[in-house]
Design a protein around this motif. Structure first.
Motif, PDB file in Angstrom:
ATOM      1  N   LEU A 102      -2.973   4.095   3.475  1.00 22.83           N
ATOM      2  CA  LEU A 102      -4.428   4.128   3.330  1.00 22.83           C
ATOM      3  C   LEU A 102      -4.773   4.235   1.855  1.00 22.83           C
ATOM      4  N   MET A 103      -5.709   3.412   1.404  1.00 21.30           N
ATOM      5  CA  MET A 103      -6.256   3.506   0.049  1.00 21.30           C
ATOM      6  C   MET A 103      -7.762   3.337   0.139  1.00 21.30           C
ATOM      7  N   LEU A 104      -8.499   4.227  -0.528  1.00 18.51           N
ATOM      8  CA  LEU A 104      -9.954   4.134  -0.588  1.00 18.51           C
ATOM      9  C   LEU A 104     -10.407   4.116  -2.034  1.00 18.51           C
ATOM     10  N   ALA A 105     -11.445   3.348  -2.324  1.00 15.28           N
ATOM     11  CA  ALA A 105     -12.044   3.365  -3.652  1.00 15.28           C
ATOM     12  C   ALA A 105     -12.661   4.743  -3.887  1.00 15.28           C
ATOM     13  N   ALA A 106     -12.513   5.272  -5.094  1.00 13.96           N
ATOM     14  CA  ALA A 106     -12.946   6.638  -5.418  1.00 13.96           C
ATOM     15  C   ALA A 106     -14.390   6.940  -5.012  1.00 13.96           C
ATOM     16  N   PRO A 107     -15.346   6.051  -5.253  1.00 16.95           N
ATOM     17  CA  PRO A 107     -16.732   6.404  -4.894  1.00 16.95           C
ATOM     18  C   PRO A 107     -16.970   6.559  -3.389  1.00 16.95           C
ATOM     19  N   HIS A 108     -16.032   6.076  -2.576  1.00 16.51           N
ATOM     20  CA  HIS A 108     -16.222   6.099  -1.124  1.00 16.51           C
ATOM     21  C   HIS A 108     -15.386   7.167  -0.435  1.00 16.51           C
ATOM     22  N   ARG A 109     -14.731   8.012  -1.196  1.00 15.52           N
ATOM     23  CA  ARG A 109     -13.963   9.119  -0.621  1.00 15.52           C
ATOM     24  C   ARG A 109     -14.917  10.239  -0.242  1.00 15.52           C
ATOM     25  N   GLY A 110     -14.533  11.007   0.772  1.00 15.10           N
ATOM     26  CA  GLY A 110     -15.357  12.130   1.200  1.00 15.10           C
ATOM     27  C   GLY A 110     -16.486  11.769   2.146  1.00 15.10           C
ATOM     28  N   HIS A 111     -16.486  10.540   2.655  1.00 14.17           N
ATOM     29  CA  HIS A 111     -17.531  10.094   3.591  1.00 14.17           C
ATOM     30  C   HIS A 111     -16.952   9.777   4.966  1.00 14.17           C
ATOM     31  N   ARG A 112     -15.733  10.208   5.234  1.00 15.16           N
ATOM     32  CA  ARG A 112     -15.018  10.029   6.504  1.00 15.16           C
ATOM     33  C   ARG A 112     -14.599   8.581   6.772  1.00 15.16           C
ATOM     34  N   HIS A 113     -14.708   7.702   5.783  1.00 13.83           N
ATOM     35  CA  HIS A 113     -14.249   6.324   5.977  1.00 13.83           C
ATOM     36  C   HIS A 113     -12.732   6.297   6.165  1.00 13.83           C
ATOM     37  N   GLY A 114     -12.004   7.114   5.405  1.00 18.87           N
ATOM     38  CA  GLY A 114     -10.556   7.175   5.531  1.00 18.87           C
ATOM     39  C   GLY A 114     -10.118   7.678   6.892  1.00 18.87           C
ATOM     40  N   THR A 115     -10.778   8.727   7.369  1.00 20.60           N
ATOM     41  CA  THR A 115     -10.455   9.276   8.690  1.00 20.60           C
ATOM     42  C   THR A 115     -10.758   8.248   9.781  1.00 20.60           C
ATOM     43  N   ALA A 116     -11.904   7.574   9.678  1.00 23.50           N
ATOM     44  CA  ALA A 116     -12.253   6.549  10.674  1.00 23.50           C
ATOM     45  C   ALA A 116     -11.237   5.415  10.676  1.00 23.50           C
ATOM     46  N   ALA A 117     -10.807   4.989   9.487  1.00 22.80           N
ATOM     47  CA  ALA A 117      -9.817   3.915   9.401  1.00 22.80           C
ATOM     48  C   ALA A 117      -8.461   4.370   9.939  1.00 22.80           C
ATOM     49  N   LEU A 118      -8.056   5.606   9.602  1.00 25.70           N
ATOM     50  CA  LEU A 118      -6.803   6.144  10.147  1.00 25.70           C
ATOM     51  C   LEU A 118      -6.864   6.208  11.667  1.00 25.70           C
ATOM     52  N   ASP A 119      -7.960   6.730  12.201  1.00 21.81           N
ATOM     53  CA  ASP A 119      -8.104   6.824  13.656  1.00 21.81           C
ATOM     54  C   ASP A 119      -7.988   5.446  14.298  1.00 21.81           C
ATOM     55  N   ALA A 120      -8.611   4.436  13.692  1.00 22.08           N
ATOM     56  CA  ALA A 120      -8.584   3.090  14.269  1.00 22.08           C
ATOM     57  C   ALA A 120      -7.175   2.503  14.252  1.00 22.08           C
ATOM     58  N   VAL A 121      -6.450   2.662  13.137  1.00 19.14           N
ATOM     59  CA  VAL A 121      -5.104   2.082  13.068  1.00 19.14           C
ATOM     60  C   VAL A 121      -4.133   2.864  13.958  1.00 19.14           C
ATOM     61  N   VAL A 122      -4.348   4.171  14.098  1.00 24.17           N
ATOM     62  CA  VAL A 122      -3.522   4.980  15.017  1.00 24.17           C
ATOM     63  C   VAL A 122      -3.781   4.545  16.458  1.00 24.17           C
TER      64      VAL A 122
END
Length: 178
Positions: free
Chosen positions: A86-106
């Motif tokens: 998982l890689m997120l652009a710095a301005p978009h961290r902390g908005h649960r986008h990473g968690t949502a993407a992890l959940d989807a790929v899992v």
């Protein structure tokens, strides 16, 4: 979610409809990224192109803004194992986008593919990634000391895993429920 046939899949000009949630749209492509317009009334979903033993996804906001990348790599169908990146652009961290993407790929790995164990690694001081992995149900197994050379410095990596029975016990909506 929309699944477009990739290399090694039957040729078809029509995408196959598969479950997905509307928190972000993932557009994949080993042969190049592709923007796929939504149909009237359709909520953002996910698009994937499959090649060899990995699935790559571009994480897009509902307005089409790219914010990161998530991948299911090193897939071993015989052993039922894969790695998550998982890689997120710095301005978009902390908005649960990473968690949502992890959940989807899992959910893809355990709900659509025959995976039994997923692993992930991150720097031990990457607190947002550590939190996203824990929130998505991953368990820290240990530390790989000095395993990563990053900007000229040796860093430790936290090693995480998630097993199918642990995923089955998670109390959260699945990607296909949204």
């Amino acid at each position: 979610m929309i699944l477009f046939p990739g290399p090694g899949q039957p040729n078809s000009s029509e995408p196959q409809r598969v479950p997905g949630n509307g928190t972000a749209r993932l557009v994949g492509g080993h042969e190049g990224l592709q923007q796929v317009p939504l149909r009237r009334g359709e909520r953002p979903g996910r698009v994937v192109t499959v090649r060899d033993n990995r699935d790559d996804f571009l994480i897009l906001l509902p307005d089409g803004t790219p914010v990161g990348h998530v991948a299911l790599t090193c897939q071993n169908i015989v052993n039922g194992t894969a790695e998550v990146e998982l890689m997120l652009a710095a301005p978009h961290r902390g908005h649960r986008h990473g968690t949502a993407a992890l959940d989807a790929v899992v959910d893809l790995a355990f709900g659509e593919l025959p995976m039994y164990r997923l692993t992930a690694e991150t720097h031990t001081d990457n607190f947002p990634a550590l939190a996203a992995l824990a929130t998505s149900g991953f368990t820290q197994e240990g530390i790989s000391r000095a395993a990563c050379l990053h900007r000229g410095r040796r860093l430790d990596l936290a090693v995480f895993s998630l097993l199918r029975p642990e995923w089955e016990e998670l109390n959260r909506p699945r990607a296909w429920d949204a």
